[in-house]
Design an enzyme around this catalytic site. Sequence first.
Site, mmCIF file in Angstrom:
data_model
loop_
_atom_site.group_PDB
_atom_site.id
_atom_site.type_symbol
_atom_site.label_atom_id
_atom_site.label_comp_id
_atom_site.label_asym_id
_atom_site.label_seq_id
_atom_site.Cartn_x
_atom_site.Cartn_y
_atom_site.Cartn_z
ATOM 1 C CG ASP A 63 17.331 12.502 5.247
ATOM 2 O OD1 ASP A 63 16.213 12.994 5.027
ATOM 3 O OD2 ASP A 63 18.402 13.102 5.010
ATOM 4 C CG ASP A 261 22.582 14.151 5.976
ATOM 5 O OD1 ASP A 261 21.359 13.936 5.890
ATOM 6 O OD2 ASP A 261 23.165 15.018 5.304
#
Length: 364
Positions: A63, A261
Amino acid sequence: MMISQPAAEFCPGSVIFKRLKHVSYRVCPVVLFGISNGARQGILFKGGVHLENIGDIKVVAFDKTGTLTEGKPKVTDIIPFMAQSEGELLRLTAALETLSEHPIAKAIVQSAKAKGLELPKASELQAIPGVGVHGLVNNEEFRIGNLDCLNEQILSSEQRQIIERLEQQGKTIIYVQSANTLQGLIAIQDVLRPQAKAAVRALRQMGIKIVMLTGDNLSTARALSAQAGVDEVYARLFPEQKVEIVKKLAAQYGKVAMVGDGVNDAPALATASVGIAMGAAGTDVALETANVVLMADDITKVSYAIALGRRTKRVVKQNIIFAMAVVLLLVAGTFMDGVTLPFGVIGHEGSTLLVIASGLRLLR
């Protein structure tokens, strides 16, 4: 002469054959030693199977925000288009972002507080995963988020030029829209983690393909990926699209590790062969979903974890071969009457101790 049942149970051949099915259990300590090694390095494996799976990883998907980047973006530009000031635009946007846990939302609220702005009360707030948020401020409805929350037809040529210039600088654009009017833009910029380049380089040296998945626009994503050295970029993704990309990569290359996250990363973390969450900055959903947690948010530990997984598999194979060889030798010796009861027990249990000693190498 008949041999009683108790004596038969303890004859050398009986002991050896009875223990054959336990060969695999003799190497279980190896996995435990590998997990212990990871824990010493701030890598939490939630089970031995994840340590073994991570050794087979062919692709690592990162990400962007909060993973490859520091996750501490800052407001760099406030551009109102209507007859309101920069402060009023920031104040309005911060009111709608107050309850969000996204790093970009926190940056906007922080910027407003730093300027001493008093935030109006927002109501009927609703988060749109992968897009943004909408709600009411002073009984007027607003939508705040990326380009997907905006009707692109309302953009003028001058506004498009401003947006293009900001994106080329690697900035993330937040659009503030009410009804069918673009109230203004807020540009946010995040920077790569100091260890991002080293982490990507280490993974590439291991023959692993690096991919970046983000809900941000393509121009910003490409600017950051070029700095980090990422192989492929997929931008403007919704959570479900990240899942599809992970499945596609797995079908094309093999096992995939997803590193993320946020809440938007949770579905992809669950779908990947191994989900890896950032321990300090990660959301509760990401930490719960992931198979591996990086306690200190150090993404260089991703390559360490993969190397540890590969090494663990090698040691396990070596130990299985050694244990089987010892058993087969004892079996052959038994049939040739060359193995006494004491020698059979010593050889069998001694090999177990050697296997454990071999596994201790993983603690180094």
